[in-house]
Every structure is written in C-alpha cells, then in structure tokens.
Design an enzyme around this catalytic site. Structure first.
Site, PDB file in Angstrom:
ATOM      1  N   VAL A 179      16.471  75.984 123.307  1.00 22.63           N
ATOM      2  CA  VAL A 179      16.975  76.152 124.669  1.00 22.63           C
ATOM      3  C   VAL A 179      17.587  77.546 124.844  1.00 22.63           C
ATOM      4  CG1 VAL A 179      18.699  75.302 126.308  1.00 22.63           C
ATOM      5  CG2 VAL A 179      17.296  73.687 125.050  1.00 22.63           C
ATOM      6  N   GLY A 181       1.021  56.316 122.161  1.00 22.87           N
ATOM      7  CA  GLY A 181       0.984  57.025 120.886  1.00 22.87           C
ATOM      8  C   GLY A 181       1.824  56.326 119.844  1.00 22.87           C
ATOM      9  N   PHE A 221       3.267  61.105 131.462  1.00 21.10           N
ATOM     10  CA  PHE A 221       3.997  60.356 130.422  1.00 21.10           C
ATOM     11  C   PHE A 221       3.528  58.903 130.315  1.00 21.10           C
ATOM     12  CE2 PHE A 221       7.382  62.803 128.306  1.00 21.10           C
ATOM     13  CZ  PHE A 221       6.999  64.038 128.802  1.00 21.10           C
ATOM     14  N   CYS A 247      14.927  65.616 121.090  1.00 19.12           N
ATOM     15  CA  CYS A 247      15.622  65.237 122.328  1.00 19.12           C
ATOM     16  C   CYS A 247      15.606  63.737 122.618  1.00 19.12           C
ATOM     17  CB  CYS A 247      15.019  65.990 123.497  1.00 19.12           C
ATOM     18  SG  CYS A 247      15.002  67.764 123.224  1.00 19.12           S
ATOM     19  N   THR A 254      23.943  69.812 119.749  1.00 22.90           N
ATOM     20  CA  THR A 254      24.843  68.659 119.886  1.00 22.90           C
ATOM     21  C   THR A 254      24.207  67.511 119.098  1.00 22.90           C
ATOM     22  OG1 THR A 254      23.725  68.087 121.953  1.00 22.90           O
ATOM     23  CG2 THR A 254      25.780  69.299 122.144  1.00 22.90           C
TER      24      THR A 254
END
Ligand code: UGA
Length: 441
Positions: free
Chosen positions: A11, A264, A260, A271, A86
């Site tokens: 990020v 799979g 989406f 994330c 985080t």
C-alpha cells in the site's frame, strides 16, 4: 505539497509512487534500512506490474525519494500517510503497535499543522487512538520542544489489489475520506484531484469511524461472495450442476454483479483472511456475534482441505503418488504466498503421503524453506513429468494455454485437476487427459 508515506509495503509503495506520478513531492519512509537501501538502487521488493517504471521515473525527476529518517520526513511534510502493517494477533485482532510508533514519531516532530492519514486497514476507533497518542506524547514532551499541537487525523482506506495495484490506485471506484475537519478533507481532495478532474471518481466523505468500517465491510463482503460461490461449486460437484453457468446467471442480476464469482481453492493473501478475522474480533469486542462472517472464515479455512479431498478422489488416493502443482502465490501476478491456499494444499498433500513437485512463475526461493519436502521446479513441464496428476492452484496466464499433447506424454497418469476453472473440460479431454474442475464436468 510534500507528502510522507510511512511504511513501504504494497500500500505504501504504490500510494507514494502514484502520488509522485501526480506531481507531488513524496518521501517513502521505512525503518527497515535494508529495504530502503534496495529501493534507493531501484530494486522493488514486490512483484507488481507497472510499479517499477513509475518508481524509476519519479525518482529520476526528483518527485519520489526513499528514506529511513522518519523524523526528517515528518518535519518536511504537510500530509503524512500511515501505511504500516497491522498484522493479526493470535486472537485475530489487529496489532496496532506499528501505528502507535508512527503516531509517537509524528508528535515528536510536529512543527506546524499536519494532516495524518491512515491508509492501513485499521480497526474502528484507530483514528481516535492516533489522536490520543499524539496528544499524550505531546503532553509528556518538554514545552520548549513542542512547537504546535495543530493536526488533523483522517481515515482514507485503500482498496487496491495486489497484481493490479497501480491500475487500481489510478482508477478507483471511489475515494473514501473519513474526517471531522473541513480543512483536512479539502487537502485530501486536492491530493487526489488528478483523479477526479475527468469527473469519474466518486468521493464518499464521512466520519472516521464509518470510513474505518467501510474498508472492513468491503473486504468482508467480497470474501463472503467468493466463499459463497466456492460453496455453490462444491455443491455442483455433488449434484451435477454447472457453477460457471450459475455464476453467469447470478452476475446478470444487476443486484449481484458478475465480479468475484470465480470459484477456487479459497481466498488468501494478506488482506481477506486477516480482515475477516479482525472484523469478527471487532464485532465480538462490541458484543455482537457476526454469524455470517464467522461462517465465512470457517468455510474458507476448510476449502483447501476439500481441494485435497478432491485430488485424493480423482487419483484414488495420494499416498505414494506424485502430484504436480501449478501456482503457489495466492493469486496471479504476485509473488505473495501469504495465506495462499496453494501452500496449504501442498502441505496437506505432503501430510497425506504424496510427493509434490511445484512450479510458480514468481515464487521460488523464499518458499523453499516454508515448503520443506516439496520439490520446487523451474517450469511447468518438470512439475508435470512423471506425475500422477497435475493440479492448477493459481490462475497464472501462462497456465491457460499449456501444451496439452506434451503434458499427456509427460504425465504418468493423464489427469488435470483445475482448481480455477481456466480450461474447458472438453478441450482437455480431447487431448486425452482426464479433467476435474470446480463445480463443472
Ligand atoms: C483485496 C481487495 O480486493 C482489495 O480491494 C483490497 O484493497 C485489498 O484486499 C486490501 O485490503 O489490501 P487482494 O488481497 O490483493 O485485494 O486480492 P483479491 O484480488 O481481492 O483476491 C483475494 C483472494 O480472493 C485471492 O485469493 C483470490 O484468488 C480470491 N478470489 C477472488 C477468488 O477465489 N475468486 C474470485 O472471484 C475473486
């Protein structure tokens, strides 16, 4: 306007490089001196299409620099983006110690009004925690070292995906800004102005707590969508329906959208697994039992095991057999193997007594240690040679058009187990190879 981006992970690096591309002066900062030394030599620690060129170009034209001097970078910037990790703690909650460290450093170097922006995915209330940490650190500092206490905290979550991070940053669906100061909102909007000049980018301006939860809600919803279609695929395998047609029909419903809905081996990466667990924890701490999300986490953890069951069934038992595994990263176009279902499958196959030969276009050395007992191959053909089945775990483009007649010769048993549905069953069978897909026959 000078910007400091603290934390040069996915990020941070993409945010810093793209803001520099907009013509802003950016310092990307990391306490990891080795990482900074590499970046100064133009070595990007991650595999991200397009990023290297943007970094190189903006370093050359003096818009992007790398530094491990956090104090100096804060002092020289009006806007400071916090993009540190985080990670998950053992109980699933997010570890905010890196965020706290940055907040303390900001307080020590506050030399004028600054806007402090959280880009990292952080639990609800973190913006307020940053504000408290800064004020507490300021209160503990000798008065002669405190030049101001003027600052605003803003939540501006990032929605970029690994593998298409630059593209996502430059073409966002929306920009969410959570703040209680008009001045801070105006500064953030100005930073993003190159994106909305064309009039396409939509802003969501809200308070910090709402903005922080938008990020978790988005990832949790997408993880739920993937898990839902995975379960439909698992059911299709049992009742003989076709998941591809079902996904297509679902996607035609304007209320659902076609994205989406590719089944799979389970969602992975840095994330979705972390954020779904963290949101369950946030809910638990707020006294709320987030039933749907708890089920999503559980079902997703089960999915790689179900894939191994599928492989066992197709090979009539894997003990003593050799399985060729294509793909180790959690998705294509990245070398990231964090929480990758492919890794879980490789381990589970080993545990079940199979010999595993794996190939991934971007992952090699680091994973060798992690996957003890798994042979890491240099290409598809060496992974397939002598194998009792070839399993596609990650949908890299280069796996989409394999030389099927050659594979038939190389494989000991001509069997392709396509966990990403990238092949048409008939095409594989025509080549004389048995085909097992996800919710399609
Ligand atoms: C995800 C979100 O998509 C980003 O919007 C967000 O910014 C990012 O997390 C983050 O919070 O930093 P990412 O983890 O890079 O991005 O990957 P995705 O492309 O979203 O894929 C996540 C997982 O879901 C992968 O394992 C992928 O294989 C799986 N997936 C996705 C499916 O199995 N099927 C699908 O149809 C889509």
């Amino acid at each position: 306007m000078n910007i400091a981006v603290i934390g040069t992970g996915y990020v941070g690096l993409v945010t810093g490089a793209c803001f520099a591309e907009f013509g802003l002066k950016v310092a990307c900062v990391d306490k990891d001196k080795k990482k900074i030394a590499h970046l100064l030599h133009g070595k990007i620690p991650i595999y991200e299409p397009g990023l290297e060129e943007i970094v190189r170009r903006n370093m050359q034209r003096g818009f992007l620099r790398f530094s491990s001097d956090i104090d100096e970078s804060i002092r020289n910037s009006l806007t400071i983006f916090i993009a540190v990790g985080t990670p998950s703690k053992a109980d699933g909650s997010a570890d905010l110690s890196y965020v706290d460290e940055v907040a303390e450093a900001i307080a020590r170097n506050l030399n004028g009004y600054k806007v402090i922006v959280t880009k990292s995915t952080v639990p609800v209330g973190t913006g307020e925690r940053i504000r408290r940490t800064i004020l507490k650190t300021l209160a503990n500092m000798p008065e002669d070292r405190r030049s101001t206490n003027l600052f605003d905290v803003v939540s501006n979550p990032e929605f970029l995906r690994e593998g298409s991070a630059v593209e996502d940053f430059l073409h966002p669906d929306r920009i969410v800004i959570g703040a209680d100061s008009e001045q801070a909102v105006a500064i953030l909007k100005d930073l993003y102005s190159p994106l909305y000049l064309g009039g396409k980018t939509r802003f969501v301006i809200t308070d910090m707590r709402t903005s922080e939860l938008i990020k978790y809600a988005t990832n949790a919803y997408l993880a739920t969508k993937v898990t839902f279609i995975n379960e439909i695929a698992n059911l299709c395998d049992r009742v003989g329906s076709n998941v591809l047609t079902i996904a297509q029909a679902l996607g035609m419903d304007g209320r659902i959208s076609p994205k989406f809905l590719n089944p799979g081996p389970g969602y992975g990466g840095s994330c979705f697994p972390k954020d779904t667990r963290a949101l369950c924890k946030i809910a638990e701490e707020a006294g709320y039992d987030f039933g749907v999300l708890k089920a999503v986490v559980e079902v997703n953890e089960r999915q790689p095991k179900m894939m191994v069951e599928k492989i066992k069934q197709a090979t009539k038992g894997v003990r003593g057999k050799t399985i060729g595994l294509l793909g180790l990263s959690f998705k294509p176009n990245t070398d990231d193997t964090r929480e990758s279902p492919a890794i879980a499958i490789a381990r589970e196959l080993r545990r079940a007594g199979a010999k595993v030969k794996a190939f991934d276009p971007a992952v090699a050395e680091p994973v060798r240690k992690e996957l003890r007992g798994v042979t890491i191959c240099p290409d598809v053909h060496s992974a397939a040679k002598g194998a009792d089945a070839l399993v596609i775990a990650t949908e890299w483009n280069q796996f989409r058009n394999l030389d099927l007649p050659k594979l038939k010769k190389l494989l000991k048993t001509p069997l392709l187990i396509d966990l990403r549905n990238i092949y048409q069953p008939a095409r594989v069978r025509e080549a004389g190879i048995e085909y097992v897909g996800m919710g399609q026959r």
